[in-house]
Design an enzyme around this catalytic site. Structure first.
Site, PDB file in Angstrom:
ATOM      1  N   HIS A 161     -58.970   7.398  -1.984  1.00 39.60           N
ATOM      2  CA  HIS A 161     -57.678   7.768  -2.654  1.00 39.60           C
ATOM      3  C   HIS A 161     -58.906   7.993  -3.909  1.00 39.60           C
ATOM      4  CE1 HIS A 161     -57.581   3.897  -3.677  1.00 39.60           C
ATOM      5  NE2 HIS A 161     -56.485   2.974  -2.519  1.00 39.60           N
ATOM      6  N   HIS A 192     -60.681   4.787  -5.311  1.00 35.96           N
ATOM      7  CA  HIS A 192     -62.064   4.643  -4.859  1.00 35.96           C
ATOM      8  C   HIS A 192     -63.218   6.107  -5.777  1.00 35.96           C
ATOM      9  CE1 HIS A 192     -60.143   3.598  -1.082  1.00 35.96           C
ATOM     10  NE2 HIS A 192     -60.657   2.759  -1.402  1.00 35.96           N
ATOM     11  N   CYS A 204     -57.401 -13.255   4.848  1.00 36.58           N
ATOM     12  CA  CYS A 204     -56.491 -11.965   5.042  1.00 36.58           C
ATOM     13  C   CYS A 204     -57.504 -11.281   5.595  1.00 36.58           C
ATOM     14  CB  CYS A 204     -56.241 -11.938   3.391  1.00 36.58           C
ATOM     15  SG  CYS A 204     -55.604 -10.002   2.989  1.00 36.58           S
ATOM     16  N   CYS A 214     -58.340  -7.655   3.267  1.00 36.13           N
ATOM     17  CA  CYS A 214     -59.398  -7.706   2.340  1.00 36.13           C
ATOM     18  C   CYS A 214     -60.674  -8.183   2.814  1.00 36.13           C
ATOM     19  CB  CYS A 214     -58.981  -9.381   1.166  1.00 36.13           C
ATOM     20  SG  CYS A 214     -57.607  -9.761   0.129  1.00 36.13           S
ATOM     21  N   CYS A 252     -51.049 -12.719   0.951  1.00 36.42           N
ATOM     22  CA  CYS A 252     -51.874 -12.346   0.038  1.00 36.42           C
ATOM     23  C   CYS A 252     -51.383 -11.454  -0.603  1.00 36.42           C
ATOM     24  CB  CYS A 252     -53.155 -11.406   1.318  1.00 36.42           C
ATOM     25  SG  CYS A 252     -54.030 -10.258   0.003  1.00 36.42           S
ATOM     26  N   HIS A 280     -52.495  -7.249  -0.327  1.00 37.60           N
ATOM     27  CA  HIS A 280     -51.779  -7.068   0.915  1.00 37.60           C
ATOM     28  C   HIS A 280     -50.039  -6.995   0.900  1.00 37.60           C
ATOM     29  CE1 HIS A 280     -56.392  -6.722   0.720  1.00 37.60           C
ATOM     30  NE2 HIS A 280     -55.722  -4.827   1.543  1.00 37.60           N
ATOM     31  N   LYS A 301     -49.587  -0.942  -7.128  1.00 34.01           N
ATOM     32  CA  LYS A 301     -49.751  -0.988  -6.108  1.00 34.01           C
ATOM     33  C   LYS A 301     -50.269   0.696  -5.413  1.00 34.01           C
ATOM     34  CE  LYS A 301     -53.033  -3.832  -3.696  1.00 34.01           C
ATOM     35  NZ  LYS A 301     -53.397  -4.026  -3.533  1.00 34.01           N
ATOM     36  N   LYS A 355     -50.015   3.123   0.948  1.00 37.64           N
ATOM     37  CA  LYS A 355     -49.976   4.275   1.945  1.00 37.64           C
ATOM     38  C   LYS A 355     -48.077   3.710   2.478  1.00 37.64           C
ATOM     39  CE  LYS A 355     -53.701   6.314   4.203  1.00 37.64           C
ATOM     40  NZ  LYS A 355     -54.401   5.688   5.021  1.00 37.64           N
TER      41      LYS A 355
HETATM   42  N1  MSP Z   1     -65.888  -2.875   1.128  1.00 42.86           N
HETATM   43  C1  MSP Z   1     -65.504  -3.175   0.049  1.00 42.86           C
HETATM   44  C2  MSP Z   1     -67.168  -3.384  -0.752  1.00 42.86           C
HETATM   45  C3  MSP Z   1     -67.841  -3.359  -0.580  1.00 42.86           C
HETATM   46  S1  MSP Z   1     -69.205  -3.466  -1.448  1.00 42.86           S
HETATM   47  C4  MSP Z   1     -70.945  -3.785  -0.953  1.00 42.86           C
HETATM   48  C5  MSP Z   1     -64.502  -2.860  -1.028  1.00 42.86           C
HETATM   49  N2  MSP Z   1     -64.282  -1.483  -0.050  1.00 42.86           N
HETATM   50  S2  MSP Z   1     -63.042  -1.122  -0.499  1.00 42.86           S
HETATM   51  O1  MSP Z   1     -62.912   0.079   0.245  1.00 42.86           O
HETATM   52  O2  MSP Z   1     -62.109  -2.243  -0.467  1.00 42.86           O
HETATM   53  O3  MSP Z   1     -63.030  -0.486  -2.112  1.00 42.86           O
HETATM   54  C6  MSP Z   1     -62.504  -1.348  -3.140  1.00 42.86           C
HETATM   55  C7  MSP Z   1     -63.103  -0.300  -4.409  1.00 42.86           C
HETATM   56  O4  MSP Z   1     -62.699   0.687  -4.676  1.00 42.86           O
HETATM   57  C8  MSP Z   1     -62.361  -1.115  -5.637  1.00 42.86           C
HETATM   58  O5  MSP Z   1     -63.203  -2.164  -6.056  1.00 42.86           O
HETATM   59  C9  MSP Z   1     -62.552  -0.072  -6.488  1.00 42.86           C
HETATM   60  O6  MSP Z   1     -64.094   0.103  -7.200  1.00 42.86           O
HETATM   61  C10 MSP Z   1     -62.175   1.302  -6.180  1.00 42.86           C
HETATM   62  N3  MSP Z   1     -61.043   1.030  -6.154  1.00 42.86           N
HETATM   63  C11 MSP Z   1     -60.006   0.542  -5.147  1.00 42.86           C
HETATM   64  N4  MSP Z   1     -58.286   1.058  -5.004  1.00 42.86           N
HETATM   65  C12 MSP Z   1     -58.737   0.979  -7.029  1.00 42.86           C
HETATM   66  C13 MSP Z   1     -57.295   0.970  -7.658  1.00 42.86           C
HETATM   67  N5  MSP Z   1     -56.131   1.147  -7.981  1.00 42.86           N
HETATM   68  N6  MSP Z   1     -58.271   1.266  -9.212  1.00 42.86           N
HETATM   69  C14 MSP Z   1     -59.560   1.243  -9.537  1.00 42.86           C
HETATM   70  N7  MSP Z   1     -60.490   1.697  -8.635  1.00 42.86           N
HETATM   71  C15 MSP Z   1     -59.687   1.342  -7.272  1.00 42.86           C
HETATM   72  O7  MSP Z   1     -63.372  -3.821  -1.054  1.00 42.86           O
END
Ligand code: MSP
Length: 480
Positions: free
Chosen positions: A19, A22, A127, A130, A144, A147, A287, A290
């Protein structure tokens, strides 16, 4: 290797499609990677997927797929989105690759041989969303906070990492910026966590509970904890370690700024040089989820606004040092204000005048170019600020500076009224147009990191004007 720059994004969980959260982090890193490339450095830009763990296995099961089949599909959807967003990465790592699994086994052996891994029992909360152990203190109303689900209560044999042993060294390096965490507020957050006491953490999970992962080499009943598995991905471009910059979201700062340095010190590796931990955003006040139905697919944005405008719209919302909110309905407003009626309109105005007035065959004569390059205070001031912001990972602020300068150029047109100068055959027209051209060229140069395709189109167009090959068609950079 002196002139190298190694930058990473988090590797995202292969549990669902990407999304705009990312996309935001990955674009952030892309812009900084492009900047360092533009300085002539050898840049390695690593992205990838975190494909192991209980959460992913559960999702695959829900869809009646094998975990591998499931992560293959999700990872492909990320590759597609990165390509659509013009992300210029050097490698896309997947934690299910054989090479990565070997690197992780080798790494944990180093921790073990340093005497930093010991057997114990973990009894507490976990969790799955997470993939993280939680304390009662971290819950809000028993769930959590990220989530909104109640964590699992688990009691299992785990192997623990002796983090305590390394905390004083970690703290020292963070304090004196040998490991530089930015923004400053996130650095302080980490120092506070260390000061308020942080316990050793599990580096394995019981295989009975988590099957989808890398086996722990010293005990068959254990699987390596997904976070250790994931963090080690950063070591994959061997010649480039230590990383110059990890770009991450604030949600995973503790893993990167405390756990990761601990594991590295134990295994005898140098620490990363910089960590930039940006704020997270909500969409329409909530937040991204989905269930709420407020996720935005980057591909939908690209369909509506085009690639470069999508890149711009995501990066120009709010300063990354803070958390922020994105209002979907405002994308269009911002597109019109900043791009169609802002930059796009300014370029069109300036180029049209240059074409129409054709005062000289080569309006950017050597002499006038020099004037605007070296002595224009406004351009120099903007350039210095812009550079300083980018060097400090402040993308929002850098973009704001460029837009402000574009507004000033607009003001300069209103003030000097070139159409009157042209009517009066005033000699000043040449100077005015040269300055405008020069300003526009600078804006194009500054925007190249953010809008690579549009900048190229505008640059080619400007080049034609410069060489006297006046285009007949309009530039039409950002259609309304
Ligand atoms: N797999 C772990 C990361 C391992 S790195 C060695 C993880 N994955 S995640 O899919 O949950 O991605 C989290 C990251 O996605 C956040 O730290 C950020 O970089 C990005 N984001 C996810 N949601 C976000 C927002 N709502 N806003 C900004 N960035 C976001 O954690």
């Amino acid at each position: 290797m002196k002139n190298k720059f190694y930058i990473t994004t988090p590797i995202y969980y292969a549990s669902g499609k990407p999304h705009i959260g990312h996309a935001f982090t990955t674009l952030y890193a892309d812009v900084l990677a492009r900047y360092h490339k533009s300085l002539g450095k050898e840049v390695f830009f690593l992205v990838g997927m975190d494909e192991h763990g209980a959460k992913i296995a559960e999702k695959a099961k829900q869809e009646n797929k094998s975990p591998q089949e499931f992560v293959d599909e999700i990872s492909k959807s990320y590759i597609d989105v990165w390509s659509a967003l013009n992300i210029g990465y050097s490698d896309f790592i997947r934690t299910t690759s054989q090479k990565h699994k070997e690197t992780v086994s080798e790494f944990i052996k180093k921790n073990y041989e340093s005497g930093d891994i010991y057997e114990g029992v973990y009894e507490g909360l976990y969790c799955v969303g997470c993939e993280k152990f939680l304390t009662e203190k971290e819950l809000i109303n028993g769930v959590c906070p990220d989530h909104l689900t109640a964590p699992q209560k688990i009691k299992e044999k785990n192997y623990f990492f002796n983090l305590k042993k390394h905390l004083p060294e970690i703290k020292k390096r963070i304090r004196n910026d040998e490991l530089r965490i930015r923004p400053e507020s996130r650095k302080n957050e980490i120092l506070n966590i260390i000061d308020s006491g942080i316990s050793d953490f599990s580096v394995t999970r019981e295989k009975e509970k988590v099957r989808w992962g890398i086996p722990f080499p010293y005990d068959e009943s254990q699987i390596i904890y997904v976070w250790l598995d994931a963090l080690v991905n950063y070591l994959s471009p061997k010649d480039f370690w230590p990383a110059d910059l990890h770009i991450i979201g604030a949600d995973i700062n503790k893993f990167h700024s405390i756990f990761w340095p601990g594991l590295l010190l134990s295994a005898g590796f140098p620490l990363p040089k910089n960590i930039f931990s940006h704020g997270l955003f909500t969409i329409n006040g909530q937040k991204i989820s989905k269930t709420v139905g407020n996720t935005i697919d980057p591909l939908d944005m690209i369909k509506k606004f085009g690639v470069d405008a999508t890149r711009y719209l995501l990066l120009s919302q709010f300063p990354a040092s803070e958390h922020g909110d994105i209002k979907e309905s405002e994308f269009e407003v911002k597109y019109n204000a900043d791009l169609a009626n802002g930059i796009g309109n300014l370029f069109e105005r300036v180029f049209t005048m240059l074409i129409n007035y054709r005062i000289v065959e080569h309006p950017m004569s050597h002499k006038s170019h020099k004037i605007c390059e070296s002595s224009d205070v406004e351009i120099k001031k903007t350039e210095n600020k812009y550079k300083n912001y980018i060097e400090n990972y402040q993308i929002f602020e850098a973009l704001r500076e460029v837009l402000l300068f574009a507004k000033k150029l607009d003001g300069y047109i209103t003030e000097t009224q070139p159409w009157i100068l042209a009517k009066n055959k005033d000699k000043k027209l040449e100077e005015v147009l040269n300055y405008l051209f020069c300003g526009v060229e600078k804006i194009i140069e500054w925007l190249e990191l953010f809008l690579p395709e549009k900048a190229k189109i505008a640059k080619d167009y400007a080049q034609r004007i410069k060489s006297g090959d006046y285009p007949e068609e309009k530039l039409g950079l950002f259609p309304r």
